[in-house]
Design a protein around this motif. Structure first.
Motif, PDB file in Angstrom:
ATOM      1  N   ARG A  43     -48.410   4.144  20.208  1.00 49.85           N
ATOM      2  CA  ARG A  43     -49.673   3.547  20.662  1.00 49.85           C
ATOM      3  C   ARG A  43     -50.876   4.108  19.907  1.00 49.85           C
ATOM      4  NH1 ARG A  43     -47.434   5.298  25.635  1.00 49.85           N
ATOM      5  NH2 ARG A  43     -49.361   6.259  26.371  1.00 49.85           N
ATOM      6  N   VAL A  44     -50.639   5.054  19.000  1.00 47.63           N
ATOM      7  CA  VAL A  44     -51.734   5.710  18.275  1.00 47.63           C
ATOM      8  C   VAL A  44     -51.739   5.208  16.831  1.00 47.63           C
ATOM      9  CG1 VAL A  44     -52.757   7.949  17.678  1.00 47.63           C
ATOM     10  CG2 VAL A  44     -51.438   7.703  19.784  1.00 47.63           C
ATOM     11  N   LYS A  45     -52.410   4.086  16.617  1.00 45.90           N
ATOM     12  CA  LYS A  45     -52.388   3.457  15.297  1.00 45.90           C
ATOM     13  C   LYS A  45     -53.766   2.937  14.898  1.00 45.90           C
ATOM     14  CE  LYS A  45     -47.495   2.260  15.120  1.00 45.90           C
ATOM     15  NZ  LYS A  45     -46.478   1.240  15.392  1.00 45.90           N
ATOM     16  N   THR A  46     -53.947   2.764  13.592  1.00 47.08           N
ATOM     17  CA  THR A  46     -55.199   2.281  13.019  1.00 47.08           C
ATOM     18  C   THR A  46     -54.885   1.221  11.975  1.00 47.08           C
ATOM     19  OG1 THR A  46     -56.170   4.512  13.266  1.00 47.08           O
ATOM     20  CG2 THR A  46     -57.346   2.956  11.834  1.00 47.08           C
ATOM     21  N   ASP A  47     -55.543   0.083  12.069  1.00 40.53           N
ATOM     22  CA  ASP A  47     -55.407  -0.955  11.049  1.00 40.53           C
ATOM     23  C   ASP A  47     -56.661  -0.986  10.175  1.00 40.53           C
ATOM     24  OD1 ASP A  47     -53.011  -1.647  12.165  1.00 40.53           O
ATOM     25  OD2 ASP A  47     -53.711  -3.498  13.104  1.00 40.53           O
ATOM     26  N   ILE A  48     -56.492  -1.381   8.925  1.00 41.75           N
ATOM     27  CA  ILE A  48     -57.630  -1.576   8.031  1.00 41.75           C
ATOM     28  C   ILE A  48     -57.888  -3.078   7.928  1.00 41.75           C
ATOM     29  CG2 ILE A  48     -58.607  -1.134   5.752  1.00 41.75           C
ATOM     30  CD1 ILE A  48     -57.909   1.386   7.421  1.00 41.75           C
ATOM     31  N   TYR A  52     -62.869  -1.940   7.314  1.00 46.67           N
ATOM     32  CA  TYR A  52     -63.147  -1.040   8.430  1.00 46.67           C
ATOM     33  C   TYR A  52     -61.850  -0.488   9.015  1.00 46.67           C
ATOM     34  CZ  TYR A  52     -67.910  -2.983   8.550  1.00 46.67           C
ATOM     35  OH  TYR A  52     -69.198  -3.374   8.247  1.00 46.67           O
ATOM     36  N   GLN A  53     -61.960   0.683   9.636  1.00 49.64           N
ATOM     37  CA  GLN A  53     -60.841   1.310  10.336  1.00 49.64           C
ATOM     38  C   GLN A  53     -60.872   0.883  11.802  1.00 49.64           C
ATOM     39  OE1 GLN A  53     -61.500   5.343   7.624  1.00 49.64           O
ATOM     40  NE2 GLN A  53     -61.754   5.431   9.838  1.00 49.64           N
ATOM     41  N   LEU A  54     -59.849   0.158  12.227  1.00 46.90           N
ATOM     42  CA  LEU A  54     -59.795  -0.335  13.601  1.00 46.90           C
ATOM     43  C   LEU A  54     -58.644   0.333  14.342  1.00 46.90           C
ATOM     44  CD1 LEU A  54     -60.228  -4.199  12.996  1.00 46.90           C
ATOM     45  CD2 LEU A  54     -61.987  -2.405  12.991  1.00 46.90           C
ATOM     46  N   ASP A  55     -58.971   1.231  15.241  1.00 46.53           N
ATOM     47  CA  ASP A  55     -57.941   1.868  16.064  1.00 46.53           C
ATOM     48  C   ASP A  55     -57.407   0.856  17.075  1.00 46.53           C
ATOM     49  OD1 ASP A  55     -58.397   4.249  14.744  1.00 46.53           O
ATOM     50  OD2 ASP A  55     -59.764   5.022  16.283  1.00 46.53           O
ATOM     51  N   HIS A  56     -56.132   0.984  17.424  1.00 54.08           N
ATOM     52  CA  HIS A  56     -55.522   0.110  18.429  1.00 54.08           C
ATOM     53  C   HIS A  56     -56.018   0.535  19.812  1.00 54.08           C
ATOM     54  CE1 HIS A  56     -51.888  -1.556  15.978  1.00 54.08           C
ATOM     55  NE2 HIS A  56     -52.931  -1.342  15.205  1.00 54.08           N
ATOM     56  N   GLY A  57     -57.179   0.047  20.184  1.00 56.06           N
ATOM     57  CA  GLY A  57     -57.810   0.481  21.418  1.00 56.06           C
ATOM     58  C   GLY A  57     -58.742   1.650  21.140  1.00 56.06           C
ATOM     59  N   ILE A 357     -53.745  -5.075  24.543  1.00 54.63           N
ATOM     60  CA  ILE A 357     -52.768  -3.986  24.633  1.00 54.63           C
ATOM     61  C   ILE A 357     -52.186  -3.944  26.042  1.00 54.63           C
ATOM     62  CG2 ILE A 357     -52.393  -1.534  24.165  1.00 54.63           C
ATOM     63  CD1 ILE A 357     -55.137  -1.639  22.665  1.00 54.63           C
ATOM     64  N   PRO A 358     -51.054  -4.609  26.258  1.00 49.53           N
ATOM     65  CA  PRO A 358     -50.490  -4.681  27.614  1.00 49.53           C
ATOM     66  C   PRO A 358     -49.942  -3.347  28.116  1.00 49.53           C
ATOM     67  CG  PRO A 358     -49.010  -5.714  26.027  1.00 49.53           C
ATOM     68  CD  PRO A 358     -50.271  -5.391  25.292  1.00 49.53           C
ATOM     69  N   LYS A 359     -49.528  -2.479  27.204  1.00 50.65           N
ATOM     70  CA  LYS A 359     -49.004  -1.166  27.608  1.00 50.65           C
ATOM     71  C   LYS A 359     -49.889  -0.073  27.006  1.00 50.65           C
ATOM     72  CE  LYS A 359     -44.164  -2.378  28.424  1.00 50.65           C
ATOM     73  NZ  LYS A 359     -42.759  -2.013  28.161  1.00 50.65           N
ATOM     74  N   SER A 360     -51.050   0.089  27.622  1.00 51.63           N
ATOM     75  CA  SER A 360     -52.014   1.072  27.122  1.00 51.63           C
ATOM     76  C   SER A 360     -51.793   2.453  27.712  1.00 51.63           C
ATOM     77  CB  SER A 360     -53.439   0.622  27.439  1.00 51.63           C
ATOM     78  OG  SER A 360     -53.737  -0.599  26.837  1.00 51.63           O
ATOM     79  N   LEU A 361     -51.527   2.481  29.024  1.00 49.99           N
ATOM     80  CA  LEU A 361     -51.432   3.750  29.736  1.00 49.99           C
ATOM     81  C   LEU A 361     -50.445   3.589  30.882  1.00 49.99           C
ATOM     82  CD1 LEU A 361     -53.125   6.401  29.326  1.00 49.99           C
ATOM     83  CD2 LEU A 361     -54.504   5.653  31.277  1.00 49.99           C
ATOM     84  N   PRO A 362     -49.512   4.519  31.046  1.00 50.15           N
ATOM     85  CA  PRO A 362     -48.543   4.371  32.141  1.00 50.15           C
ATOM     86  C   PRO A 362     -49.186   4.611  33.505  1.00 50.15           C
ATOM     87  CG  PRO A 362     -48.234   6.485  31.036  1.00 50.15           C
ATOM     88  CD  PRO A 362     -49.252   5.726  30.235  1.00 50.15           C
ATOM     89  N   LYS A 363     -48.798   3.785  34.484  1.00 49.28           N
ATOM     90  CA  LYS A 363     -49.216   4.000  35.870  1.00 49.28           C
ATOM     91  C   LYS A 363     -48.217   4.952  36.500  1.00 49.28           C
ATOM     92  CE  LYS A 363     -51.157  -0.561  37.002  1.00 49.28           C
ATOM     93  NZ  LYS A 363     -51.005  -1.715  37.939  1.00 49.28           N
ATOM     94  N   LEU A 364     -48.639   6.162  36.787  1.00 51.01           N
ATOM     95  CA  LEU A 364     -47.730   7.167  37.324  1.00 51.01           C
ATOM     96  C   LEU A 364     -48.233   7.629  38.688  1.00 51.01           C
ATOM     97  CD1 LEU A 364     -47.317   9.265  34.048  1.00 51.01           C
ATOM     98  CD2 LEU A 364     -45.761   7.519  34.925  1.00 51.01           C
ATOM     99  N   SER A 365     -47.345   7.615  39.677  1.00 49.53           N
ATOM    100  CA  SER A 365     -47.746   8.033  41.021  1.00 49.53           C
ATOM    101  C   SER A 365     -47.818   9.545  41.139  1.00 49.53           C
ATOM    102  CB  SER A 365     -46.769   7.472  42.060  1.00 49.53           C
ATOM    103  OG  SER A 365     -45.442   7.882  41.768  1.00 49.53           O
ATOM    104  N   GLU A 366     -46.944  10.251  40.432  1.00 47.57           N
ATOM    105  CA  GLU A 366     -46.929  11.711  40.462  1.00 47.57           C
ATOM    106  C   GLU A 366     -47.325  12.235  39.084  1.00 47.57           C
ATOM    107  OE1 GLU A 366     -46.291  14.120  42.769  1.00 47.57           O
ATOM    108  OE2 GLU A 366     -46.320  12.562  44.304  1.00 47.57           O
ATOM    109  N   LEU A 367     -48.424  12.965  39.027  1.00 43.91           N
ATOM    110  CA  LEU A 367     -48.898  13.499  37.749  1.00 43.91           C
ATOM    111  C   LEU A 367     -48.621  14.996  37.671  1.00 43.91           C
ATOM    112  CD1 LEU A 367     -52.351  11.712  37.347  1.00 43.91           C
ATOM    113  CD2 LEU A 367     -50.112  10.993  36.522  1.00 43.91           C
ATOM    114  N   HIS A 368     -48.087  15.411  36.527  1.00 38.14           N
ATOM    115  CA  HIS A 368     -47.788  16.822  36.301  1.00 38.14           C
ATOM    116  C   HIS A 368     -48.280  17.224  34.917  1.00 38.14           C
ATOM    117  CE1 HIS A 368     -45.229  16.760  39.879  1.00 38.14           C
ATOM    118  NE2 HIS A 368     -44.730  15.622  39.417  1.00 38.14           N
TER     119      HIS A 368
END
Length: 417
Positions: A43-48, A52-57, A357-368
């Motif tokens: 999920r950590v990518k950059t397109d040119i 210009y440098q366009l980060d994925h989000g 970006i449909p999968k940007s960040l996981p929804k987690l009920s328990e965070l550690h």
């Protein structure tokens, strides 16, 4: 069995998979990374695009992340720092607030900003002091509650919550009700206070590129999709079978292992649109927040307010959207341009690219924060990595990758005894 004879495959060449490979190499192994796309980063990518440098989000590196400090060379990344504050677009004005203890240039604008009360500003200083003293271990051991109720319980006014906390942290948590755990709020807030928000000069993808450069004996199979995993075999989408001794799954495992099908992760989504503009409405490297409850736009940022490796000559503006209100395509672009004009006074924009970006960040009920090497083990030979094991952050991805690799190593050491 020698280290070189041990077949360790890592599924997913994102941040977590790359760190797992680094740790295995440091211990004398030569793993195989299997990546579905044509390059590392996940999920950590950059397109040119158009020069210009366009980060994925819209993504930033928090330099205080302990794992990032361990695995990354910040000097080589040529990190460009944001100012520790935000520019809030309210009532057709920009109100700049920030941490004057870290940057004196923000003192007067913060004191006189029409955002929150004097009491709110004192409470922010108190919160800064409290979290500087609080350890990460204590943060993640405290009883969690929703961030919104956490802020309310601390006595912050609805005005400061709606004008600052909600738009700022909605852009980080990718949900606009501040339902995310207070553990994550305290951790992120502490990281902002102890370091900088920064971007590599070459874009966010410089982070996985730097991790990749550390690998010397790892084999990477690009454009290779895994369809399923069985105890002794990896089945590829093209029908090929790979024999292996150990596997680290550094992506969502529920798609690959039959008995995990009912444990699929839910994800937060977002949209990021990039525009070229003639001028910068925000002169300094500050994120722009839109506190209007009905607006599409959550935040904006001029990437050209920081030094970038590539620059087509004008200004590059990113617009982040947490809830797209069901709009797509031309309708979404048009509404964003309308809001930029009405809410931010940005009148001339040339659309460049839209990242959905449909999968940007996981929804987690328990965070550690932490996980032991043995806790990453799913079976005797299968180990789990990725930020989904802990919390949705680059720091968590690195920790999980490291611990999964150490889990494999612990198992091997047990066999050799």
């Amino acid at each position: 069995m020698s280290n070189q004879d041990t077949k360790i495959h890592i599924i997913g060449a994102g941040i977590s998979g790359l760190v797992a490979a680094i740790v295995l190499e440091q211990n004398g192994f030569s793993p195989v990374l299997i990546e579905a796309t044509d390059r590392v980063g996940g999920r950590v990518k950059t397109d040119i695009v158009n020069g210009y440098q366009l980060d994925h989000g819209f993504q930033v590196l928090l330099t205080a992340y302990p794992a990032a400090r361990k695995f990354l060379d910040y000097n080589a990344l040529e990190l460009q720092n944001f100012l520790p504050g935000a520019s809030i677009f309210k009532n057709n004005k920009q109100e700049v607030i920030g941490d004057p203890l870290r940057d004196a240039s923000l003192l007067f604008s913060t004191l006189f900003a029409n955002v929150g009360t004097v009491t709110d500003k004192l409470k922010i200083l108190q919160l800064n002091t409290k979290l500087k003293k609080k350890s990460i271990a204590d943060i993640f051991s405290d009883k969690p509650q929703m961030t919104f109720s956490y802020l309310t319980d601390l006595g912050f006014s609805s005005e400061i919550i709606n004008d600052f906390f909600k738009p700022f942290f909605s852009g980080i948590f990718l949900e606009n009700k501040l339902e995310t755990s207070s553990r994550m709020f305290e951790f992120v807030y502490k990281m902002f206070g102890e370091g900088n928000a920064a971007l590599p000069k070459g874009g966010i993808e410089e982070i996985p590129k730097q991790l990749l450069k550390q690998l010397k004996s790892t084999t990477i199979k690009y454009k290779t999709t895994v369809s399923s995993i069985r105890e002794n075999k990896i089945l590829l989408a093209d029908g090929q079978e790979l024999e292996r001794d150990y596997i680290i799954i550094a992506t969502e495992a529920s798609n690959l292992i039959q008995n995990l099908k009912n444990q699929a992760i839910e994800w937060q989504s977002c949209d990021t649109l990039y525009f070229e503009t003639e001028n910068r409405t925000i002169k300094k490297p500050l994120i722009g927040l839109i506190p209007d409850q009905n607006s599409l736009i959550n935040n904006i940022f001029y990437h050209t307010s920081l030094k970038t490796t590539l620059n087509a000559g004008k200004e590059l503006l990113s617009v982040s959207i947490v809830d797209n209100h069901g709009l797509t395509g031309i309708k979404l672009i048009s509404q964003v341009q309308k809001e930029l004009k009405e809410l931010c006074g940005i009148t001339s924009t040339t659309f460049i690219k839209h990242f959905s970006i449909p999968k940007s960040l996981p929804k987690l009920s328990e965070l550690h924060y932490e996980i032991s090497p043995s806790e990453t083990r799913l079976t005797e030979t299968i180990y789990l990595a990725g930020d989904i094991q802990l919390n949705g952050s680059l720091n968590a991805a690195m920790i999980a990758g490291e611990k999964a690799a150490l889990g494999v190593l612990e198992n091997l050491q047990g066999l050799f005894k």
